[in-house]
Design an enzyme around this catalytic site. Sequence first.
Site, short mmCIF file in Angstrom:
data_model
loop_
_atom_site.label_atom_id
_atom_site.label_comp_id
_atom_site.label_asym_id
_atom_site.label_seq_id
_atom_site.Cartn_x
_atom_site.Cartn_y
_atom_site.Cartn_z
N ARG A 54 0.83 -1.21 0.00
CA ARG A 54 0.00 0.00 0.00
C ARG A 54 0.87 1.26 0.00
NH1 ARG A 54 -2.95 -1.39 5.58
NH2 ARG A 54 -1.12 -1.89 6.83
N GLU A 65 -3.20 5.84 4.08
CA GLU A 65 -2.78 4.84 3.10
C GLU A 65 -3.82 4.63 2.00
OE1 GLU A 65 -0.44 2.01 6.30
OE2 GLU A 65 -2.60 1.93 6.17
N LYS A 78 -8.97 1.14 -1.22
CA LYS A 78 -9.44 1.68 0.06
C LYS A 78 -8.55 2.84 0.47
CE LYS A 78 -8.78 -0.47 4.22
NZ LYS A 78 -9.02 -1.41 5.32
N GLN A 149 -11.50 -2.48 17.43
CA GLN A 149 -11.47 -3.75 16.66
C GLN A 149 -11.83 -4.96 17.52
OE1 GLN A 149 -10.57 -3.34 13.31
NE2 GLN A 149 -10.29 -1.19 13.81
N ASP A 170 -6.48 -4.56 28.78
CA ASP A 170 -6.17 -3.29 28.12
C ASP A 170 -5.56 -2.39 29.19
OD1 ASP A 170 -7.56 -1.63 25.41
OD2 ASP A 170 -6.65 -0.45 27.03
N VAL A 233 -2.28 -8.20 15.35
CA VAL A 233 -3.03 -7.32 14.44
C VAL A 233 -2.58 -5.86 14.53
CG1 VAL A 233 -5.39 -6.50 13.91
CG2 VAL A 233 -5.04 -8.85 14.63
N ASP A 236 1.38 -2.61 12.56
CA ASP A 236 1.07 -2.56 11.13
C ASP A 236 1.68 -1.34 10.45
OD1 ASP A 236 -0.52 -0.67 12.29
OD2 ASP A 236 -2.42 -1.38 11.48
N1 LIG Z 1 -3.82 -5.67 10.72
C1 LIG Z 1 -4.89 -5.06 10.24
O1 LIG Z 1 -5.41 -5.42 9.21
C2 LIG Z 1 -5.47 -3.94 11.04
C3 LIG Z 1 -6.75 -3.45 10.70
C4 LIG Z 1 -7.33 -2.47 11.50
C5 LIG Z 1 -6.62 -1.96 12.58
N2 LIG Z 1 -5.37 -2.42 12.84
C6 LIG Z 1 -4.60 -1.93 14.00
O2 LIG Z 1 -5.19 -2.49 15.16
C7 LIG Z 1 -4.92 -1.63 16.27
C8 LIG Z 1 -6.16 -1.42 17.08
O3 LIG Z 1 -7.07 -0.65 16.35
P1 LIG Z 1 -8.37 -0.06 17.07
O4 LIG Z 1 -9.16 0.59 16.00
O5 LIG Z 1 -8.99 -1.12 17.92
O6 LIG Z 1 -7.66 1.04 18.01
P2 LIG Z 1 -8.24 1.66 19.36
O7 LIG Z 1 -7.41 2.90 19.59
O8 LIG Z 1 -9.71 1.79 19.30
O9 LIG Z 1 -7.90 0.58 20.48
C9 LIG Z 1 -6.60 0.24 20.85
C10 LIG Z 1 -6.60 -0.20 22.33
O10 LIG Z 1 -5.27 -0.63 22.67
C11 LIG Z 1 -5.06 -0.27 24.03
N3 LIG Z 1 -3.61 -0.32 24.31
C12 LIG Z 1 -2.65 0.54 23.89
N4 LIG Z 1 -1.44 0.14 24.37
C13 LIG Z 1 -1.67 -0.99 25.09
C14 LIG Z 1 -0.84 -1.87 25.82
N5 LIG Z 1 0.46 -1.64 25.95
N6 LIG Z 1 -1.40 -2.95 26.41
C15 LIG Z 1 -2.74 -3.19 26.31
N7 LIG Z 1 -3.59 -2.38 25.64
C16 LIG Z 1 -3.06 -1.30 25.04
C17 LIG Z 1 -5.68 1.13 24.12
O11 LIG Z 1 -5.93 1.50 25.47
C18 LIG Z 1 -6.96 0.94 23.29
O12 LIG Z 1 -8.07 0.58 24.09
C19 LIG Z 1 -4.32 -0.36 15.68
O13 LIG Z 1 -2.93 -0.38 15.90
C20 LIG Z 1 -4.66 -0.43 14.22
O14 LIG Z 1 -3.74 0.27 13.42
C21 LIG Z 1 -4.79 -3.40 12.10
#
Ligand SMILES: NC(=O)c1ccc[n+]([C@@H]2O[C@H](COP(=O)([O-])OP(=O)(O)OC[C@H]3O[C@@H](n4cnc5c(N)ncnc54)[C@H](O)[C@@H]3O)[C@@H](O)[C@H]2O)c1
Length: 350
Positions: A54, A65, A78, A149, A170, A233, A236
């Site tokens: 991407r 992205e 996307k 997520q 969390d 997940v 990234d």
């Molecule tokens: N691989 C993929 O295809 C894909 C797709 C979507 C999102 N993501 C990634 O997934 C992650 C989560 O996305 P989201 O939308 O749920 O974000 P979000 O901000 O809604 O939730 C992330 C959670 O992680 C918690 N957190 C942060 N540091 C932590 C730690 N050290 N220990 C425990 N918990 C911790 C935060 O308090 C928060 O509740 C992001 O990094 C996003 O970029 C990846």
Amino acid sequence: MMDRPEKLNVVPFVNVDNMMKLVLAVGVERFMVELAGFVEEDFARWTLFDKVPRIAAHSAEGVIELMPTSDGATYGFKYVNGHPKNTRTGRQTVTAFGVLASVDTGYPLLFSEMTILTALRTAATSAMAAKYLAPAGSKTMALIGNGAQSEFQALAFKALLGIDRLRLYDIDPNATKKCVRNLAGNGFEIAVCRSTEEAVEGAQIITTVTADKQYATIVTDNMVGSGVHINAVGGDCPGKTELQKAVLLRSNIFVEHTPQTRVEGEIQQLPTDYPVTELWEVVTGRRVGRRSRDQITLFDSVGFAIEDFSALRFVHEKLKDFPCYDELDLLADPDDPRDLFGMLMRARTT
Ligand SMILES: NC(=O)c1ccc[n+]([C@@H]2O[C@H](COP(=O)([O-])OP(=O)(O)OC[C@H]3O[C@@H](n4cnc5c(N)ncnc54)[C@H](O)[C@@H]3O)[C@@H](O)[C@H]2O)c1
């Protein structure tokens, strides 16, 4: 001239409200199972697709992205962002929208919200991968990071693998409370844990879905017993990882598109020739997924364009039975295709 179809100006548009109506009409778990089927089908015809890592625009706080791909007949892309600090100002960490188009005419077939759809497709892809990689009979999953997520991941693993015990952690207890509340009544036995170390106890699957723009070590080597499957997940982006390097060195690593994952995934911590297996090779039977009970498997998920293509293709298909969309007047359509300027002038009211 060939017959012109009616309403060439119109593109079906699925806004957030209609996406929610569609997902609820189908049912969240059924949506996830059927969507995972579409993702799996597209992974099985992987070699047909255009594949490019991407196109990422990085900034201090996040990334924007563009994720394009095509199977030769249909094109999709996307737009997605990732901004871990966004939740502090009431915004989502990840938002997205996307388009599916006909390769023959270049005309869009669908324009859709993809913030909700991304959460669904990410979870469906994780669970699809786990079908090949997780130990047989897995029942318990640790879910580290209980943000936007997280519930999607839990429900996809329930629907596709039969996971019915969750161990949540969390750093923000309110995120975990929200997750427990949202998952109530879905048949999970849920344990709220005080640390990642506690959460991984007795789990056959460890899902990390945290958001933090740093080389984090959410899961360290001492926490990972033999035979577990790790679904990573949240790491990234360059400079954004979740696992200690020693965990990677003990795992068999499975990725989406290697050139993209080398830059964005957990494996950015490893030499660029470190052996990994692409998931499509497992789906097509060219390579083996899980080989033994003791093996540690790792799905180093970053999210690849083909999964978004599958998700858009799935929604486009579903709209035939569930017409949850608006007609968007998106494409200028003069009666004479070369008279674009004339159409503009005829629109003058004075
Ligand atoms: N691989 C993929 O295809 C894909 C797709 C979507 C999102 N993501 C990634 O997934 C992650 C989560 O996305 P989201 O939308 O749920 O974000 P979000 O901000 O809604 O939730 C992330 C959670 O992680 C918690 N957190 C942060 N540091 C932590 C730690 N050290 N220990 C425990 N918990 C911790 C935060 O308090 C928060 O509740 C992001 O990094 C996003 O970029 C990846």
